[in-house]
Design an enzyme around this catalytic site. Sequence first.
Site, mmCIF file in Angstrom:
data_model
loop_
_atom_site.group_PDB
_atom_site.id
_atom_site.type_symbol
_atom_site.label_atom_id
_atom_site.label_comp_id
_atom_site.label_asym_id
_atom_site.label_seq_id
_atom_site.Cartn_x
_atom_site.Cartn_y
_atom_site.Cartn_z
ATOM 1 N N VAL A 33 0.837 -1.196 0.000
ATOM 2 C CA VAL A 33 0.000 0.000 0.000
ATOM 3 C C VAL A 33 0.870 1.243 0.000
ATOM 4 O O VAL A 33 1.744 1.409 0.863
ATOM 5 C CB VAL A 33 -0.930 0.030 1.233
ATOM 6 C CG1 VAL A 33 -1.930 1.167 1.121
ATOM 7 C CG2 VAL A 33 -1.655 -1.292 1.396
ATOM 8 N N ASP A 34 0.636 2.121 -0.970
ATOM 9 C CA ASP A 34 1.294 3.425 -0.956
ATOM 10 C C ASP A 34 0.718 4.252 0.185
ATOM 11 O O ASP A 34 -0.466 4.157 0.489
ATOM 12 C CB ASP A 34 1.059 4.131 -2.294
ATOM 13 C CG ASP A 34 1.671 5.522 -2.308
ATOM 14 O OD1 ASP A 34 2.859 5.642 -1.983
ATOM 15 O OD2 ASP A 34 0.942 6.481 -2.632
ATOM 16 N N LYS A 35 1.556 5.049 0.827
ATOM 17 C CA LYS A 35 1.087 5.827 1.979
ATOM 18 C C LYS A 35 0.263 7.040 1.557
ATOM 19 O O LYS A 35 -0.920 7.152 1.895
ATOM 20 C CB LYS A 35 2.266 6.291 2.837
ATOM 21 C CG LYS A 35 1.834 7.154 4.042
ATOM 22 C CD LYS A 35 3.010 7.722 4.772
ATOM 23 C CE LYS A 35 3.635 8.889 4.038
ATOM 24 N NZ LYS A 35 2.793 10.107 4.005
#
Length: 651
Positions: free
Chosen positions: A311-313
Amino acid sequence: MSALRSWMNNRWMIPAVSGLLIITALVILQVSRIDTVGNIVMVAAAVVADTRIVMNAARALRAKFIGIDLLVSVAAIGAVIIGQYWEAAAVTFLFAIGHALETATLNKTRSALAALVAVAPDVAIVLRDGEQVDVSAGAVIMGETVLVKNGAKVPVDGEVTGGTGALDEASITGESMPVEKMIGDRVFAGTVSRSGFLQVRATGVGADTTLARIIHRVEDAQGAKAKTQVFMDRFSAWYTPAIMILALVVGVLTGDVVLALTLLVIGCPGALVISIPVSMVAGIGRAAKDGILIKGGEFLETSARITVVAVDKTGTLTMGRPRVTDVIVLDRSMTREQVLTWAGRAEAGSEHPLARAILDAAVSEGFSVTGLPESTEPVPGKGIAVNTAGRRILIGNLALLTQYGISHTAAAARVADELAQAGRTPMIVAVDYTVAGVVGVADEVRPDAAQMVTNLHAAGVKRVIMLTGDAPLVANAIGSITGADEIRGSLLPEDKLNVVTALQAEGHIVAMVGDGVNDAPALATANIGVAMGAAGSAVAVETADIALMGDNLLKLPEAISLARRTVNNMRQNITIAVVTVSLLLLGVLLGGMTMSIGMLVHEASVLIVIINAMRLLRRHGRDTSVIPADSMAFATLSSTVMSSAEHKPSD
C-alpha cells in the site's frame, strides 16, 4: 393481439403447451382402449418441446460446436423412433422447463447490472436563456447548468456551482449514507438527491459519465472468462462428443438402444458448463453493487489468491492533503509569523508536494506570501535554496544546511527528529544562513487505515506492507498507527517496483494499492493493481484491475474476501456437477435409471448450481461504511505531538 404475441414469446410458453399435451395424452391413454391417439398427442408434446432444442443444436453445429442441445435432440428423436414416446416427451418437457428456470434465475445473477442500468437518468432540467428546460439526459450540452431538485436523479457528471444538498451515491460508490454537497464538489450521474437544491455545471454527459463507464466495465467483466472457465470450455468441447461416441459404442455392443439414449441424456454436462460463469457473474455483480469494479473473471480469480498487499502511503493510507501542524521558532530574533511567512515565500516557486500546505497555512493565517522568488534552486533529496525580497532562504533537511555551510544546527536536528518520530515531515527554515525554525507538515492518516489492515489479515492476506518516499522515522510513525506488518521508507518509484518484483520472486501474489501516478510502474507489475477513489477518474475505471469507486479503504479487504468466496462457490458448483453426473452413471450401470429420471436429476443439479451462485448476491458481513471509533488513530497521535508554540533554542 399484442398480449398473445407477448405470451408466445414468453419463456414459459413452450413448457406450458408441452405439459398440457402430456397431461392430455396420459388422460387419453387411461380412458381409451386405442393407444394410437394418445401416442400421437404424446409425440406432439415432444415435438413442441424439442423444436427449439433442435434449432439451437443446428445453430451450434453450423458454428462447429457440439453442445447439450444436440445430445437431448438425438435422445428424443431416437426415443420416438423406437416407440418410447413417453420418454421423448418427458425428456424434452423437463429440458424446456429447466431452460426456462435457468434463464429466470440467471437473470437474477445479473441483477447488479440491471440495477445500474435502472438508475441511469432519463431527463434533465437545464438553464437555457434563463429558463428551466426539460431535456433528455443525453441532450445536455457540456458546460450547461443543470438543476437538481430534492428527490431527482443527477443526470450528468459535474461540479456544483450553487446551492447545497445531500446525494445518495450508493449506485456509484456503494456507500449507503448520503453525502453532503456544496460549491466546488463533484457529483455523478445516477446519484439521487435526498435533500437541498443544486446547480451543477455539466462536465460529463451521455456515454462520458462515470455511471456509463461503470455499466460498460461491468458488462465487459461479466462476459470475460476466468482461466478455470476457459479450461472448462475446452473440456466440454471434448466431453460432449465423447459422450456421443460412448453412447454409440454401448448401443452397438449391447444392442440396447434405450440404454444408449439414456447415456446421452445422463451425460449432459449442463451443470458443469454453467458452474463457473454463473458464480463469476454473481460475484462481479455483487462487487459492482458495493462500489467495487473488478476487471473480469481472471482478475477476480487472481484476487482470491492474494497473499501480500503493498500500500502506498500518501493518498491511500493518508488523506493526501498535507497540512502544517507545527511552526517551531529557533531564532530569538524572529516570530512564528516571520518563520511561516519566509517559508511560504520560498515555497511559492517550488513544485514540492508539501509546498502547497505551507502556502495554504500562511495564507489562512493572513500572512503575505504574494509574488514569486527572484530565483529558486531545487536541491534533489534535500530541499530548495531561494532568493526573495533580498534574503537568502533555505528550506529542507539537515543535509541542505550542511551543503550550504550553515552551523549551529543542533537544535534544528533535535526538533526535526522529534517531529519525524511523531509522524510529521520536518522542514528546516534558514534565513540568511541562520536557522530560523522548523515547520512540521503531516498528512492525516485515514480513520479506517488500521481497520483495513486488520480486515485484510482476516480475509487471508499474510502481509501488509506500507511503501512511501518519506524518511524512515516518519514512515515508522505512520506505519505503527496503521498496524502494517512491514514499513519501507525513502522509496523512489523504481524502488517500489523493485519491492513488488522481489515479493513476486518469493512466490507471493501481490496486490498494489496506489494513486496511479508515481506508483504506475509498481501498479502495472503487481498481480493486481488497485485504484482508490476511482469515481472521479475515467482512466482508473477503465484500466485498474480493481477500482474502488469511493475512498473507503475497507472496500479493499471486502473485495478480496468476495473474490475468495466466489472461487469457493465455483469449486462447490463443480463438485455438485461432477457428483451428479457420477451418481447418474452409477444408476445406469446398476439399472433402473430412465431417460426422464436422468433429465429430472440433471435439471435439478443445474438449478442447484445457479441457486448456490446466487448466494453471492447477498451482502456479506457487517457494513464496511461504519468506522469503529477505536480506529480514529490520528486523534491519538495528535495528542502526543508537541504544540506549535515557540521553542527556545538550546545549544
